[in-house]
Every structure is written in C-alpha cells, then in structure tokens.
Design an enzyme around this catalytic site. Structure first.
Site, short mmCIF file in Angstrom:
data_model
loop_
_atom_site.label_atom_id
_atom_site.label_comp_id
_atom_site.label_asym_id
_atom_site.label_seq_id
_atom_site.Cartn_x
_atom_site.Cartn_y
_atom_site.Cartn_z
NE ARG A 220 -3.52 -2.27 2.70
CZ ARG A 220 -3.09 -3.56 3.32
NH1 ARG A 220 -1.94 -3.73 3.84
NH2 ARG A 220 -4.16 -4.43 3.51
CE LYS A 244 -5.93 -0.78 5.19
NZ LYS A 244 -7.19 -1.18 4.65
CG HIS A 314 -5.54 0.32 -4.71
ND1 HIS A 314 -5.17 -0.25 -3.37
CD2 HIS A 314 -6.49 -0.91 -5.24
CE1 HIS A 314 -5.90 -1.57 -3.05
NE2 HIS A 314 -6.65 -1.53 -4.33
NE ARG A 317 -3.44 -3.83 -1.21
CZ ARG A 317 -2.77 -4.35 -0.26
NH1 ARG A 317 -1.49 -4.67 -0.39
NH2 ARG A 317 -3.23 -5.31 0.74
CG HIS A 340 -6.02 -8.66 1.61
ND1 HIS A 340 -5.94 -9.04 0.30
CD2 HIS A 340 -5.93 -7.19 1.62
CE1 HIS A 340 -5.90 -7.71 -0.36
NE2 HIS A 340 -6.11 -6.94 -0.01
CE1 TYR A 349 -7.13 -5.44 -4.93
CE2 TYR A 349 -7.83 -6.56 -3.34
CZ TYR A 349 -7.49 -5.58 -3.84
OH TYR A 349 -7.66 -4.37 -3.09
#
Length: 370
Positions: A220, A244, A314, A317, A340, A349
């Site tokens: 990211r 994150k 993005h 990604r 994730h 994806y």
C-alpha cells in the site's frame, strides 16, 4: 428529507437592549448562569426524518474537554495516518450533512455531541447517507466510523450500554459495486520504467525504484512510504512492511525489480532512515522520506509522461495480487503477501473467475450474417 435536529442558539441577554440571537454551536465555557437562563431553544417545529421519526438533537452547553470528547479520543487512537484521515473525514462529513439539513450551516465533527445520539438519530443518519448516492462501500465506511465514535462515547461513560447498543443496531447498507481500478500490463510497466530511465536526475532512479516496489511487493502507499533502509535485505531481497494496525509482514522484491532498487540506493547513498527520499525540482535529495500522497503524484506524472491511461498506486497492488493468483499461487499465500486480514478481500482481486465467465460466453454460437 426533513431536518434531523435543531441547534442551540446563543441568546445574549441584556436588561437594556433585549435579546440578540446568534447561531452558536456551543455555550461559552465560562458561562456562570444556568443554561436555562442564558439559552433558549428556538425553532420548536416538528422535525420528521426519513425514517418517519420526529427527532431533535440539541448541541451541548459546554464543549467536552479533549480527554472526554469521543471524536478527539477516537482520532488520537487512530495511529495510521491514512485510516485517521479517511475515518475522521467520514465523521466530519456526517456532521456537515446533519447541520446542513438543519439549516444552520456546518460545524466540525469535533463539536457534534456524538454521545447524545440515539437510535432515532442514527437511523436517520443512515437514511441521509443513503440519499447521497455514494457507493455501498463508501456509505458503509461512514456508518463504521459512526459506530466507532459511539463506541468511544460508551467507553468514556458518556452513554449507557443500552443506549449505545441500540444506537449502533443499524440495518446493513444494501448493494455492491464492481471494484474500481485496473491491472497494469507488462507493456505499460515497461513504458513507465523507460520514462524514468530517460530522466537523468535522481528523481528518475527514485521513481523507477518506487514503481518496482509497488509492482513487485503489492504494498500500500503508506506502507511503501514508511519503508526504512534497514527494512530491506539485499541478500534475500526481503522487505519488511508495516501494514494496518501496525501488523508487519515480509515481502520479497522480484529479482529484476531489485536492480532498480539497488541503483537508487547507490545514488542516494543512504545507510539508514527512509528508503525513498524526497527530491526537489532541482534534483537535491533530502533526508526526509516521500509521503504517501507524493507517491500518487509521482505515478500520475509518470503515466502522463508515458502517454498511458490513468493509473493509481493501488492498480499496482491489484496487478500484483491478480498476477500471483494467475501464476498458481494459492489464496493463502497471496493473502499473506498482500497483508489482508480476510481471504475474502484477496479473492476480490482474482481475475480467473472473470476469464472463465468470458470463455463461457465465447462458446455461445452466434449466427453469421451473410
């Protein structure tokens, strides 16, 4: 949709000149007289929300101190700059929508009495969010931020457990949209790297390393921007990313991509600190790292130079995850490399189901017209 609530208006009383009324979102902290004597609630008309509820919400008398304000406490708890910016913006947008509906202009989320919201208010907020025509995912993000700030209000003992649990019991936002963005073709990647190679300034080498990292790690923006020199091991081409929630993971730089990264490290001669450094227009390299926002600007500048359609960070990604799955990587491996929390997110994806559906349609027999 009718107004959701009215606002307390400041009534400055004087025995000489009578009462002058001005809009004011909060009582002054130094008010010595009782609120009932200094303020009167104007506009007592019935307020009907879209849900058919007559609801009204008064602004608080004295603003809550920073350590008791659920909005501010929640904002401080969000350690990731990207998440903080996104979720706090959602709360500010809700506050602006509410006050605009009430016809009293806009106030920042910091001043909204979130702890006074009840089920009737949150139901009406949900209806107001739906009226904006936002995508389902974007609308859900606003309600997630709303639930979270109410959670902090409960934790700060500003709401009872019963009021909190009732207020957050909102019906799910219906619908789904096809994910935006696209994959980056190998020819497009080559074109981007070519325009970087043609740039003799240090910016060219840095941008090539940036593109190589985005494509070969699927990181990211904020993750790539935060990478330190010591996070990269040239020996096994491993890179430590912090995602994150502060969750760290090791990813690996593809062999050809590592060459671009090595060239940049040789030019920057940086032994510690940020890996991707800020460079001014004259080619001077600074010790400061590039920001996540600057990454988006660099990709925009390079794709325009290369004459390519719109690209975002993005998209690299998305391409990284899609290519992994196309090449036979299992979903768990792709999930771990992408960082994730849920395999369902990674599965979004996956381009293989789309190709299967296209191939099924191509097998249909369509008559030839002579």
């Amino acid at each position: 949709m009718g107004a959701l609530f009215t606002v307390w208006r400041f009534r400055q009383t004087s025995p000489l000149d009578g009462a002058a009324v001005t809009d004011h979102p909060a009582l002054p902290a130094a008010a010595a007289e009782p609120r009932e004597q200094q303020f009167s609630r104007l506009d007592q008309r019935e307020l009907v929300a879209a849900a058919g509820l007559g609801i009204a919400l008064a602004m608080p008398g004295t603003p809550l101190p920073p350590d008791r304000n659920p909005y501010l406490v929640y904002r401080r708890a969000l350690t990731n700059p990207s998440s903080r910016r996104a979720l706090i913006s959602c709360l500010d947008r809700i506050a602006a929508l509410l006050t605009a509906q009430a016809g009293h202009g806009q106030i920042p989320g910091e001043l909204l009495p979130w702890h006074e919201l009840r089920f009737g208010h949150t139901t009406a907020i949900r209806a107001l969010v739906l009226e904006q025509g936002w995508s389902p995912a974007y609308a859900r993000k606003h309600l997630a931020a709303l639930r979270k700030v109410l959670d902090y209000a409960w934790r700060l003992e500003l709401m009872s457990a019963e009021d909190y649990h009732r207020a957050v019991q909102l019906a799910p936002i219906p619908g789904s949209h096809v994910a935006v963005g696209r994959s980056v073709a190998n020819t497009e990647l080559a074109a981007l790297l070519r325009v970087c190679a043609e740039d003799p300034r240090p910016t060219g080498a840095r941008d090539a390393a940036l593109i190589a990292l985005l494509y070969s790690t699927g990181g990211r923006c904020f993750e790539v921007a935060a990478v330190q020199v010591e996070d990269y091991d040239p020996g096994d081409r491993s890179l430590l990313l912090t995602g994150k929630g502060g969750k760290q993971r090791h990813v690996y730089v593809q062999e050809a991509a590592a060459e671009f990264l090595g060239r940049w490290l040789a030019i920057s001669d940086c032994k510690a600190g940020p890996l991707l450094l800020r460079i001014d227009r004259w080619g001077r390299i600074y010790d400061q790292g590039i920001s996540a926002g600057a990454i988006g600007k660099r990709i925009k500048a390079r794709h325009r130079q290369a004459g390519l359609p719109r690209l975002t960070p993005h998209d690299f990604r998305r391409t990284f995850i899609g290519d992994l799955l196309d090449l036979g990587a299992d979903l768990a491996t792709a999930q771990a490399l992408a960082g994730h929390a849920s395999p369902a997110t990674t599965a979004r994806y996956d381009r293989r189901p789309e190709r299967t559906r296209r191939a099924a349609v191509d097998r249909l027999r369509f008559p030839a017209v002579e």
